[in-house]
Scaffold this active site. Sequence first.
Site, PDB file in Angstrom:
ATOM      1  N   LYS A  48      12.450  47.880   6.440  1.00  0.00           N
ATOM      2  CA  LYS A  48      12.099  46.151   5.994  1.00  0.00           C
ATOM      3  C   LYS A  48      11.708  45.452   7.325  1.00  0.00           C
ATOM      4  CE  LYS A  48      13.040  46.252   1.532  1.00  0.00           C
ATOM      5  NZ  LYS A  48      12.055  45.744   0.744  1.00  0.00           N
ATOM      6  N   SER A  50      14.673  55.937   3.767  1.00  0.00           N
ATOM      7  CA  SER A  50      14.209  54.502   4.050  1.00  0.00           C
ATOM      8  C   SER A  50      15.399  53.393   4.394  1.00  0.00           C
ATOM      9  CB  SER A  50      13.399  53.586   2.723  1.00  0.00           C
ATOM     10  OG  SER A  50      14.501  54.112   1.647  1.00  0.00           O
TER      11      SER A  50
END
Length: 428
Positions: free
Chosen positions: A60, A316
């Site tokens: 992110k 992720s």
Amino acid sequence: MTATVTPDLDRFPADVRDAVGRLAGIAERTPLQRNERLSALTGADVWLKREDLQVGRSYKVRGAYNTISRLDSTRRAAGVVCASAGNHGQGVAHACRALGVHGAVVVPGTTPRQKRARIRALGGDMVELVVTGDTYDDAASAAAARARDTGATLVPAFDAWPVVVGQATVAVEVVEQLGRAPDVVVLPLGGGGLLAGCGTWLRQASPGTRLVGVEPAGAASMAAALAAGHPVELPAMDTFVDGAAVRRAGAVTYPLVRDSGAELVAVPEGQVCTEMLELYQVDGVIAEPAGALAAAALTGGVVRVQPGQTVVCLLSGGNNDVSRYAEVIERSLVHQGLKHYFLVEFPQEPGALRRFLDDVLGPEDDIVLFEYVKRDNRETGAALTGIELGSAASLPGLLARTQASPLRIQHLDPDSPAYRYLVRGGAG
């Protein structure tokens, strides 16, 4: 109906190159590692892109920093605000501290403590943490209101062109590290920023690559959008995979995902938990639920690949609160058919429990929970009983013995309201 937004794709390659330059020295060039377990299981050559080792333990930071670094001095002075399930907030916090921009990160009450602590640590004095609501969407509404009231710039978690562009740098790195485009890329999918960015870049750079987006079964908002022809709000969702639990797909990301040609699949939350445990126990990798989502699609058989193909799965995120592992283990056991719950009505007389143990339980079955729920009257009492099986194949025998028993025994379906209330909301 919310209008969708189609960005100018002609400038996409140049914007991605610019993002790669901006992120140099800020985002880590995370490892691309071959995974023996997944390769042996599938027969393919499976690689994990380790964004769990990224700054903030999540990809992110790429989209967050790319967005904030493009603001002019006036907008930087007014500050920024974002909504986050935890990982995007860490990226914004790191970017704010690196760029000297004041920011506010709004998270729902379901955000694990570990993620909240990391937001504070990464942002330092430059970031205020605000906790509100129960879902990401609650936090998003509060962040939008704060932006309107203060003039701060809203930094979306996924639904903005600079964020999508920043996330696309993951795909650039994968191809550079591998030395070629992979045959298959499997990505986790929440609001769609990662899949929109990587999918758009791969469609242009390697149109032959098969792209798969993996949603949690309890929060498949992008699949709902594709079915409806536009983003729609899910009437209900399971927030366990908090990093990918989004009620509505984005207006920017939806058309990009739609046009990327990506296949969308959904993985049960229990399978995500099973893969989290495999990553930890076999590979020594700490993954959060959304981090294990892509790999869970392979181990759960949801995504089939061909022997010899080169497959890249994005891991992720690695922001998992250790306090959640009890629920992870529970969900995994239930998903594998190894743990079951029953309501057993016992007569209030000596020997009743012994008869249940002798007549109903198998030799490898183990009682892991025994709790009285209520007392109907003086003659009977109901008990919530959790049983862990030695093998899922022994369930039919256990159910047959419960039916033959003179006791009144109800098997609780994991999807039933009674199960959710008694097990997850109460004793579980």
